[in-house]
Design a protein around this motif. Structure first.
Motif, PDB file in Angstrom:
ATOM      1  N   TYR A 171       0.830  -1.205   0.000  1.00 54.59           N
ATOM      2  CA  TYR A 171       0.000   0.000   0.000  1.00 54.59           C
ATOM      3  C   TYR A 171       0.863   1.253   0.000  1.00 54.59           C
ATOM      4  CZ  TYR A 171       1.337   0.265   4.866  1.00 54.59           C
ATOM      5  OH  TYR A 171       2.087   0.354   6.019  1.00 54.59           O
ATOM      6  N   SER A 180     -11.165   7.275   5.938  1.00 56.84           N
ATOM      7  CA  SER A 180     -10.831   6.194   6.868  1.00 56.84           C
ATOM      8  C   SER A 180     -11.837   5.049   6.759  1.00 56.84           C
ATOM      9  CB  SER A 180     -10.825   6.718   8.302  1.00 56.84           C
ATOM     10  OG  SER A 180     -10.698   5.639   9.212  1.00 56.84           O
ATOM     11  N   THR A 205       0.549   5.318   1.163  1.00 54.54           N
ATOM     12  CA  THR A 205      -0.274   6.165   2.021  1.00 54.54           C
ATOM     13  C   THR A 205       0.456   7.464   2.329  1.00 54.54           C
ATOM     14  OG1 THR A 205      -1.636   6.154   4.033  1.00 54.54           O
ATOM     15  CG2 THR A 205       0.557   5.172   4.204  1.00 54.54           C
ATOM     16  N   THR A 247      -8.347   4.465  -1.292  1.00 53.40           N
ATOM     17  CA  THR A 247      -8.969   5.435  -0.396  1.00 53.40           C
ATOM     18  C   THR A 247      -9.030   6.766  -1.117  1.00 53.40           C
ATOM     19  OG1 THR A 247      -6.819   5.943   0.600  1.00 53.40           O
ATOM     20  CG2 THR A 247      -8.190   4.300   1.719  1.00 53.40           C
ATOM     21  N   SER A 249      -3.991   1.984  -2.806  1.00 49.03           N
ATOM     22  CA  SER A 249      -3.459   3.286  -3.174  1.00 49.03           C
ATOM     23  C   SER A 249      -4.480   4.384  -2.915  1.00 49.03           C
ATOM     24  CB  SER A 249      -3.091   3.295  -4.666  1.00 49.03           C
ATOM     25  OG  SER A 249      -2.592   4.554  -5.050  1.00 49.03           O
ATOM     26  N   PHE A 250      -3.976   5.539  -2.619  1.00 54.70           N
ATOM     27  CA  PHE A 250      -4.807   6.736  -2.636  1.00 54.70           C
ATOM     28  C   PHE A 250      -4.820   7.240  -4.077  1.00 54.70           C
ATOM     29  CE2 PHE A 250      -0.440   7.838  -1.651  1.00 54.70           C
ATOM     30  CZ  PHE A 250      -0.176   8.915  -2.488  1.00 54.70           C
ATOM     31  N   TRP A 256       5.013  -1.320   2.701  1.00 56.96           N
ATOM     32  CA  TRP A 256       4.692   0.097   2.563  1.00 56.96           C
ATOM     33  C   TRP A 256       5.422   0.606   1.324  1.00 56.96           C
ATOM     34  CZ3 TRP A 256       7.627   4.385   5.447  1.00 56.96           C
ATOM     35  CH2 TRP A 256       7.148   5.630   5.061  1.00 56.96           C
ATOM     36  N   ASN A 284      -4.793   6.779   5.910  1.00 62.63           N
ATOM     37  CA  ASN A 284      -6.060   6.093   5.644  1.00 62.63           C
ATOM     38  C   ASN A 284      -5.859   4.780   4.890  1.00 62.63           C
ATOM     39  OD1 ASN A 284      -7.589   8.075   6.898  1.00 62.63           O
ATOM     40  ND2 ASN A 284      -7.890   9.229   5.020  1.00 62.63           N
ATOM     41  N   THR A 285      -4.970   4.763   3.913  1.00 63.95           N
ATOM     42  CA  THR A 285      -4.744   3.538   3.138  1.00 63.95           C
ATOM     43  C   THR A 285      -4.066   2.485   4.016  1.00 63.95           C
ATOM     44  OG1 THR A 285      -4.483   4.971   1.205  1.00 63.95           O
ATOM     45  CG2 THR A 285      -3.933   2.660   0.916  1.00 63.95           C
ATOM     46  N   LYS A 286      -3.166   2.910   4.880  1.00 64.62           N
ATOM     47  CA  LYS A 286      -2.546   1.977   5.827  1.00 64.62           C
ATOM     48  C   LYS A 286      -3.600   1.393   6.763  1.00 64.62           C
ATOM     49  CE  LYS A 286       0.827   1.506   9.502  1.00 64.62           C
ATOM     50  NZ  LYS A 286       1.680   2.153  10.473  1.00 64.62           N
TER      51      LYS A 286
END
Length: 145
Positions: free
Chosen positions: A7, A117, A9, A86, A55-56, A36, A13-15
């Motif tokens: 992910y 979130s 972040t 997210t 992913s954002f 990460w 939020n993605t974490k």
């Protein structure tokens, strides 16, 4: 099964979504690895049964550069790749990066889209999506699709 959750972040939020997905997978008896993106060397993805990529969305609906670099570093499209993203619905291209990634990887499920979130009202959507991921993996239909 051994599943890698990778992910990217900025806000966390993605974490947070990745951790909730991992909890669901571990409850179902699967081993979970974390990566990460942008903060650690890229692991050998071939050692996992599945990849869950989060992913954002960046700028005008773009996939962040660090996620693109991760994809290049992996060097191939692993089978059984599932996508979550997210974002913020106030922007017109809500979770567009997740949609692009799911299309790129030909993911067997639609991407999970989380408004900021995942905690609170969206936890059930995360659990349901993760349940579908497990079904696909256990039944083998992710490969057959």
């Amino acid at each position: 099964m051994n599943i890698l959750i990778a992910y990217a972040t900025y806000s966390g939020n993605t974490k947070e979504a990745a951790e909730l997905i991992a909890d669901c997978l571990e409850e179902a008896g699967h081993a979970v690895g974390f990566h990460w993106i942008g903060g650690e060397p890229v692991p050998d993805v071939s050692g996992y049964d599945a990849l869950i990529l989060g992913s954002f969305t960046w700028a005008e609906g773009s996939v962040p550069e660090e996620v693109k670099d991760f994809i290049l570093d992996v060097g191939y499209k692993p089978p059984n790749t599932f996508i979550f993203g997210t974002g913020d619905t106030q922007f017109g291209l809500f979770c567009r990066a997740a949609v692009k990634l799911a299309r790129f990887y030909e993911s067997p499920l639609p991407p999970l889209k989380i408004e900021q979130s995942p905690r609170g009202g969206q936890e059930e959507a995360v659990r349901e999506w993760t349940h579908h991921v497990v079904e696909r993996l256990v039944c083998g239909s992710a490969i057959a699709d």
